[in-house]
Design a protein around this motif. Sequence first.
Motif, PDB file in Angstrom:
ATOM      1  N   PRO A   1      54.499 -39.181  87.195  1.00 58.82           N
ATOM      2  CA  PRO A   1      54.391 -40.608  87.540  1.00 58.82           C
ATOM      3  C   PRO A   1      55.106 -41.528  86.546  1.00 58.82           C
ATOM      4  CG  PRO A   1      52.262 -39.533  87.778  1.00 58.82           C
ATOM      5  CD  PRO A   1      53.188 -38.542  87.138  1.00 58.82           C
ATOM      6  N   GLU A   2      55.051 -41.182  85.250  1.00 54.58           N
ATOM      7  CA  GLU A   2      55.768 -41.985  84.254  1.00 54.58           C
ATOM      8  C   GLU A   2      57.271 -41.920  84.495  1.00 54.58           C
ATOM      9  OE1 GLU A   2      53.011 -41.677  80.244  1.00 54.58           O
ATOM     10  OE2 GLU A   2      54.267 -39.976  80.775  1.00 54.58           O
TER      11      GLU A   2
ATOM     12  N   LEU B   1      62.388 -44.556  86.334  1.00 52.08           N
ATOM     13  CA  LEU B   1      63.573 -44.581  87.188  1.00 52.08           C
ATOM     14  C   LEU B   1      63.417 -45.504  88.392  1.00 52.08           C
ATOM     15  CD1 LEU B   1      64.658 -40.830  87.142  1.00 52.08           C
ATOM     16  CD2 LEU B   1      65.667 -42.736  85.913  1.00 52.08           C
ATOM     17  N   GLY B   2      62.204 -45.930  88.684  1.00 49.92           N
ATOM     18  CA  GLY B   2      61.985 -46.838  89.807  1.00 49.92           C
ATOM     19  C   GLY B   2      62.113 -46.145  91.145  1.00 49.92           C
ATOM     20  N   VAL B   3      61.626 -44.927  91.249  1.00 47.38           N
ATOM     21  CA  VAL B   3      61.658 -44.181  92.520  1.00 47.38           C
ATOM     22  C   VAL B   3      60.229 -43.830  92.918  1.00 47.38           C
ATOM     23  CG1 VAL B   3      63.971 -43.241  92.158  1.00 47.38           C
ATOM     24  CG2 VAL B   3      61.998 -41.977  91.326  1.00 47.38           C
TER      25      VAL B   3
ATOM     26  N   TYR C   1      69.291 -42.768  88.287  1.00 46.23           N
ATOM     27  CA  TYR C   1      69.556 -42.261  86.941  1.00 46.23           C
ATOM     28  C   TYR C   1      70.944 -42.698  86.471  1.00 46.23           C
ATOM     29  CZ  TYR C   1      71.208 -39.054  83.391  1.00 46.23           C
ATOM     30  OH  TYR C   1      71.787 -38.529  82.274  1.00 46.23           O
ATOM     31  N   ASP C   2      71.955 -42.450  87.314  1.00 50.44           N
ATOM     32  CA  ASP C   2      73.331 -42.814  86.932  1.00 50.44           C
ATOM     33  C   ASP C   2      73.448 -44.307  86.639  1.00 50.44           C
ATOM     34  OD1 ASP C   2      74.249 -40.207  87.129  1.00 50.44           O
ATOM     35  OD2 ASP C   2      74.905 -40.437  89.214  1.00 50.44           O
ATOM     36  N   LYS C   3      72.846 -45.122  87.506  1.00 52.96           N
ATOM     37  CA  LYS C   3      72.926 -46.569  87.334  1.00 52.96           C
ATOM     38  C   LYS C   3      72.263 -47.008  86.027  1.00 52.96           C
ATOM     39  CE  LYS C   3      71.672 -50.847  89.693  1.00 52.96           C
ATOM     40  NZ  LYS C   3      71.025 -51.423  90.870  1.00 52.96           N
TER      41      LYS C   3
ATOM     42  N   VAL D   1      65.433 -42.749  80.013  1.00 48.40           N
ATOM     43  CA  VAL D   1      65.972 -42.526  81.364  1.00 48.40           C
ATOM     44  C   VAL D   1      66.371 -41.065  81.519  1.00 48.40           C
ATOM     45  CG1 VAL D   1      67.930 -43.085  82.875  1.00 48.40           C
ATOM     46  CG2 VAL D   1      66.685 -44.913  81.713  1.00 48.40           C
ATOM     47  N   HIS D   2      67.008 -40.516  80.509  1.00 46.56           N
ATOM     48  CA  HIS D   2      67.435 -39.112  80.570  1.00 46.56           C
ATOM     49  C   HIS D   2      66.232 -38.182  80.639  1.00 46.56           C
ATOM     50  CE1 HIS D   2      70.107 -35.731  80.082  1.00 46.56           C
ATOM     51  NE2 HIS D   2      69.325 -35.283  79.118  1.00 46.56           N
ATOM     52  N   ARG D   3      65.196 -38.445  79.825  1.00 48.80           N
ATOM     53  CA  ARG D   3      63.991 -37.609  79.853  1.00 48.80           C
ATOM     54  C   ARG D   3      63.277 -37.718  81.197  1.00 48.80           C
ATOM     55  NH1 ARG D   3      66.131 -34.971  76.645  1.00 48.80           N
ATOM     56  NH2 ARG D   3      66.085 -35.400  74.441  1.00 48.80           N
ATOM     57  N   ALA D   4      63.297 -38.898  81.795  1.00 53.08           N
ATOM     58  CA  ALA D   4      62.678 -39.074  83.107  1.00 53.08           C
ATOM     59  C   ALA D   4      63.409 -38.233  84.158  1.00 53.08           C
ATOM     60  CB  ALA D   4      62.699 -40.554  83.506  1.00 53.08           C
ATOM     61  N   LYS D   5      64.732 -38.223  84.086  1.00 50.81           N
ATOM     62  CA  LYS D   5      65.504 -37.399  85.025  1.00 50.81           C
ATOM     63  C   LYS D   5      65.193 -35.917  84.825  1.00 50.81           C
ATOM     64  CE  LYS D   5      69.754 -35.326  85.626  1.00 50.81           C
ATOM     65  NZ  LYS D   5      70.478 -34.686  84.611  1.00 50.81           N
TER      66      LYS D   5
END
Length: 110
Positions: A55-56, A61-63, A76-78, A95-99
């Motif tokens: 969930p975090e 990433l806002g998805v 992620y790319d954006k 952002v990278h860890r979220a991906k």
Amino acid sequence: MAARLLATLIVYGSGAVIRACTQAYRQALANASKSGVAQEAMHSLKRGIRGLTEPEARQILGVTEKSSWGEVLKRYDKLFERNAKSGSFYLQSKVHRAKECLEAAYQKKP
């Protein structure tokens, strides 16, 4: 003669400093164990090793849960590029860890 005396003082002095540091470290560990700080630190360390929760990661990433892997990659790319140009390294790494977290989650799904 003076050089020999100086060398002896340095050896004995450094030994005393090392013993004092060791004793202080042991006392700090004992104090941390008594107050419960050690358990909290271990919990935080374990959580850091695991990384983000799903969930975090989705929130960063806002998805949503219904988002496809393609949508996750687009976000992620954006976000990664935006933070590479004018953001912070900290946000870029989040952002990278979220991906990475979501990538593992999507690989587990059938």
